[in-house]
Design an enzyme around this catalytic site. Structure first.
Site, PDB file in Angstrom:
ATOM      1  N   SER A  10       0.844  -1.200   0.000  1.00 47.07           N
ATOM      2  CA  SER A  10       0.000   0.000   0.000  1.00 47.07           C
ATOM      3  C   SER A  10       0.876   1.245   0.000  1.00 47.07           C
ATOM      4  O   SER A  10       1.659   1.463   0.928  1.00 47.07           O
ATOM      5  CB  SER A  10      -0.903   0.013   1.242  1.00 47.07           C
ATOM      6  OG  SER A  10      -1.495   1.292   1.367  1.00 47.07           O
ATOM      7  N   HIS A  33      -1.398  -1.336  -4.150  1.00 45.25           N
ATOM      8  CA  HIS A  33      -2.645  -0.904  -3.512  1.00 45.25           C
ATOM      9  C   HIS A  33      -2.642   0.610  -3.337  1.00 45.25           C
ATOM     10  O   HIS A  33      -1.685   1.171  -2.791  1.00 45.25           O
ATOM     11  CB  HIS A  33      -2.767  -1.608  -2.154  1.00 45.25           C
ATOM     12  CG  HIS A  33      -4.061  -1.413  -1.444  1.00 45.25           C
ATOM     13  ND1 HIS A  33      -5.215  -2.105  -1.781  1.00 45.25           N
ATOM     14  CD2 HIS A  33      -4.401  -0.605  -0.399  1.00 45.25           C
ATOM     15  CE1 HIS A  33      -6.193  -1.739  -0.953  1.00 45.25           C
ATOM     16  NE2 HIS A  33      -5.732  -0.822  -0.108  1.00 45.25           N
ATOM     17  N   ASP A  35      -4.731   3.789  -1.873  1.00 50.14           N
ATOM     18  CA  ASP A  35      -5.789   4.171  -0.935  1.00 50.14           C
ATOM     19  C   ASP A  35      -6.232   5.612  -1.163  1.00 50.14           C
ATOM     20  O   ASP A  35      -5.480   6.551  -0.889  1.00 50.14           O
ATOM     21  CB  ASP A  35      -5.269   4.064   0.508  1.00 50.14           C
ATOM     22  CG  ASP A  35      -5.132   2.633   0.966  1.00 50.14           C
ATOM     23  OD1 ASP A  35      -6.132   1.892   0.903  1.00 50.14           O
ATOM     24  OD2 ASP A  35      -4.019   2.257   1.396  1.00 50.14           O
ATOM     25  N   MET A  37      -8.706   8.479   0.082  1.00 56.16           N
ATOM     26  CA  MET A  37      -9.524   8.881   1.246  1.00 56.16           C
ATOM     27  C   MET A  37      -9.987  10.316   1.070  1.00 56.16           C
ATOM     28  O   MET A  37      -9.209  11.172   0.644  1.00 56.16           O
ATOM     29  CB  MET A  37      -8.700   8.800   2.528  1.00 56.16           C
ATOM     30  CG  MET A  37      -8.079   7.452   2.795  1.00 56.16           C
ATOM     31  SD  MET A  37      -7.150   7.505   4.348  1.00 56.16           S
ATOM     32  CE  MET A  37      -6.432   5.869   4.336  1.00 56.16           C
ATOM     33  N   HIS A  66      -8.454   1.397  -3.708  1.00 54.19           N
ATOM     34  CA  HIS A  66      -9.349   1.229  -2.560  1.00 54.19           C
ATOM     35  C   HIS A  66      -9.951   2.590  -2.249  1.00 54.19           C
ATOM     36  O   HIS A  66      -9.275   3.461  -1.685  1.00 54.19           O
ATOM     37  CB  HIS A  66      -8.544   0.681  -1.374  1.00 54.19           C
ATOM     38  CG  HIS A  66      -9.328   0.501  -0.117  1.00 54.19           C
ATOM     39  ND1 HIS A  66      -8.719   0.273   1.099  1.00 54.19           N
ATOM     40  CD2 HIS A  66     -10.662   0.505   0.130  1.00 54.19           C
ATOM     41  CE1 HIS A  66      -9.650   0.144   2.029  1.00 54.19           C
ATOM     42  NE2 HIS A  66     -10.837   0.297   1.475  1.00 54.19           N
ATOM     43  N   MET A  68     -12.005   4.907  -0.182  1.00 51.23           N
ATOM     44  CA  MET A  68     -12.631   5.159   1.119  1.00 51.23           C
ATOM     45  C   MET A  68     -13.273   6.541   1.029  1.00 51.23           C
ATOM     46  O   MET A  68     -12.795   7.524   1.595  1.00 51.23           O
ATOM     47  CB  MET A  68     -11.577   5.080   2.231  1.00 51.23           C
ATOM     48  CG  MET A  68     -11.155   3.638   2.518  1.00 51.23           C
ATOM     49  SD  MET A  68      -9.583   3.513   3.400  1.00 51.23           S
ATOM     50  CE  MET A  68      -8.460   3.635   2.018  1.00 51.23           C
ATOM     51  N   MET A 138     -11.809  -5.414   5.702  1.00 51.63           N
ATOM     52  CA  MET A 138     -10.915  -4.532   6.475  1.00 51.63           C
ATOM     53  C   MET A 138     -10.614  -5.167   7.825  1.00 51.63           C
ATOM     54  O   MET A 138     -11.521  -5.560   8.553  1.00 51.63           O
ATOM     55  CB  MET A 138     -11.563  -3.163   6.702  1.00 51.63           C
ATOM     56  CG  MET A 138     -11.662  -2.261   5.473  1.00 51.63           C
ATOM     57  SD  MET A 138     -10.082  -1.857   4.681  1.00 51.63           S
ATOM     58  CE  MET A 138      -9.166  -1.129   6.048  1.00 51.63           C
ATOM     59  N   GLY A 143      -8.833   4.258   7.358  1.00 49.13           N
ATOM     60  CA  GLY A 143      -8.473   5.661   7.531  1.00 49.13           C
ATOM     61  C   GLY A 143      -7.008   5.910   7.791  1.00 49.13           C
ATOM     62  O   GLY A 143      -6.488   6.954   7.409  1.00 49.13           O
ATOM     63  N   GLY A 145      -2.898   4.022   8.302  1.00 49.44           N
ATOM     64  CA  GLY A 145      -1.978   2.899   8.311  1.00 49.44           C
ATOM     65  C   GLY A 145      -1.421   2.681   9.701  1.00 49.44           C
ATOM     66  O   GLY A 145      -1.640   3.483  10.610  1.00 49.44           O
ATOM     67  N   ASP A 176      -6.905  -6.155   4.540  1.00 49.41           N
ATOM     68  CA  ASP A 176      -6.223  -4.855   4.554  1.00 49.41           C
ATOM     69  C   ASP A 176      -6.225  -4.296   5.969  1.00 49.41           C
ATOM     70  O   ASP A 176      -7.279  -4.031   6.535  1.00 49.41           O
ATOM     71  CB  ASP A 176      -6.974  -3.913   3.600  1.00 49.41           C
ATOM     72  CG  ASP A 176      -6.313  -2.555   3.442  1.00 49.41           C
ATOM     73  OD1 ASP A 176      -5.240  -2.319   4.032  1.00 49.41           O
ATOM     74  OD2 ASP A 176      -6.888  -1.720   2.715  1.00 49.41           O
ATOM     75  N   GLY A 177      -5.004  -4.119   6.512  1.00 49.91           N
ATOM     76  CA  GLY A 177      -4.852  -3.497   7.822  1.00 49.91           C
ATOM     77  C   GLY A 177      -4.085  -4.381   8.781  1.00 49.91           C
ATOM     78  O   GLY A 177      -4.533  -5.478   9.121  1.00 49.91           O
ATOM     79  N   GLY A 198       1.059  -2.119   4.192  1.00 54.49           N
ATOM     80  CA  GLY A 198       1.620  -0.780   4.080  1.00 54.49           C
ATOM     81  C   GLY A 198       2.864  -0.618   4.912  1.00 54.49           C
ATOM     82  O   GLY A 198       3.993  -0.698   4.418  1.00 54.49           O
ATOM     83  N   SER A 199       2.676  -0.413   6.216  1.00 55.91           N
ATOM     84  CA  SER A 199       3.813  -0.089   7.079  1.00 55.91           C
ATOM     85  C   SER A 199       4.783  -1.253   7.245  1.00 55.91           C
ATOM     86  O   SER A 199       5.947  -1.040   7.574  1.00 55.91           O
ATOM     87  CB  SER A 199       3.311   0.403   8.442  1.00 55.91           C
ATOM     88  OG  SER A 199       2.401  -0.508   8.994  1.00 55.91           O
TER      89      SER A 199
HETATM   90  C1  DX5 Z   1      -6.134   1.834   5.807  1.00 48.86           C
HETATM   91  C2  DX5 Z   1      -5.779   1.483   4.389  1.00 48.86           C
HETATM   92  C3  DX5 Z   1      -4.692   0.502   4.281  1.00 48.86           C
HETATM   93  C4  DX5 Z   1      -3.385   0.917   4.893  1.00 48.86           C
HETATM   94  C5  DX5 Z   1      -2.858  -0.304   5.592  1.00 48.86           C
HETATM   95  O1  DX5 Z   1      -7.380   2.442   5.867  1.00 48.86           O
HETATM   96  O2  DX5 Z   1      -6.891   0.983   3.665  1.00 48.86           O
HETATM   97  O3  DX5 Z   1      -4.495   0.048   2.941  1.00 48.86           O
HETATM   98  O4  DX5 Z   1      -2.429   1.352   3.968  1.00 48.86           O
HETATM   99  O5  DX5 Z   1      -1.747   0.058   6.344  1.00 48.86           O
HETATM  100  P1  DX5 Z   1      -1.008  -0.971   7.310  1.00 48.86           P
HETATM  101  O6  DX5 Z   1      -0.564  -2.113   6.438  1.00 48.86           O
HETATM  102  O7  DX5 Z   1       0.105  -0.162   7.867  1.00 48.86           O
HETATM  103  O8  DX5 Z   1      -1.997  -1.410   8.339  1.00 48.86           O
HETATM  104 ZN    ZN Z   2      -6.516   0.042   1.659  1.00 46.93          ZN
END
Ligand code: DX5
Ligand code: ZN
Length: 223
Positions: A10, A33, A35, A37, A66, A68, A138, A143, A145, A176-177, A198-199
């Site tokens: 992500s 991915h 995101d 928002m 994705h 949101m 999710m 919202g 990471g 995801d998450g 992501g992280s």
């Molecule tokens: C959060 C996003 C995720 C986010 C995940 O709302 O939809 O895609 O990047 O981040 P990590 O992997 O750090 O939880």
């Molecule tokens: Zn996402």
């Protein structure tokens, strides 16, 4: 189709001033991915179509958007050039509206995904899975990471896996998450196909090694 093992870094966790360089650090990612928002559907703002398009132009990797956002009927079709476009069930009136928007997206030439927050049940979707290419479960509140994985959502993954396999569908299950090596393995055992991370990927010294480690852990735990 049998269970897949696709890793989707992500870019929310990447350096927004250096996105092209960050993307180049994960050449072996299966998907990318993206995101989006809007600070209304979720209490955070990331980026919109112009930045997403700029990323798409810099990669050959399959792009997974994705959304949101509120009012996905208005905005989702503008992402039709991406590989997959996922919007939230909570952002449309009901399942029938979600099925209709998915059909619009498919007709526009992209795949259509539907996402549910941790507190939203998947039962209303089970009779409509053929209408979606992907269901995104999710495993944190959307919202931000860097949050902790919520294992209680794996019951929804199991319910989806059971129905997809029983009906012989190609619908993919994405999570995801809070995904890293350990939570990817748990998710694989429950039936996930696509792992957003992501992280646990960007910000690490060797992002591609993280992708490979997550893929190996997931592949080793597929039931
Ligand atoms: C959060 C996003 C995720 C986010 C995940 O709302 O939809 O895609 O990047 O981040 P990590 O992997 O750090 O939880
Ligand atoms: Zn996402």
């Amino acid at each position: 189709m049998s269970q897949q093992t696709l890793i989707a870094p992500s870019i929310l966790a990447a350096d927004f001033a250096d996105l092209a360089a960050n993307i180049a650090e994960v050449p072996g990612a299966d998907w990318l991915h993206i995101d989006v928002m809007d600070n209304h559907f979720v209490p955070n703002l990331s980026f919109g179509l112009p930045v997403a398009e700029a990323v798409r132009r810099r990669t050959e990797t399959f792009t997974d958007v994705h959304l949101m956002i509120e009012n996905p009927e208005r905005w989702a079709p503008e992402y039709a050039a991406f590989g997959n476009v996922t919007f939230h069930l909570e952002a449309v009136a009901d399942v029938d509206a979600a099925v209709a928007l998915a059909a619009t997206l498919r007709a526009a030439g992209t795949r259509a995904g539907i996402s549910v927050k941790p507190g939203t049940p998947v039962e209303p979707l089970l009779d409509h899975l053929a209408d979606f290419d992907l269901v995104l479960v999710m495993s944190v509140e959307p919202g931000f990471g860097g949050q902790s994985f919520m294992p209680e959502v794996l019951g929804k993954v199991r319910a989806l896996r059971t129905r997809i396999d029983a009906d012989g569908l190609n619908t993919l299950i994405e999570i995801d998450g809070g995904i890293g090596v350990e939570t990817a393995a748990e998710s694989a055992a429950a039936g996930v196909d696509v792992y957003v991370a992501g992280s646990s990927v960007f910000g690490k010294d060797d992002p591609q090694a993280q992708v490979d480690a997550i893929r190996a852990a997931a592949a080793g735990a597929v039931a």
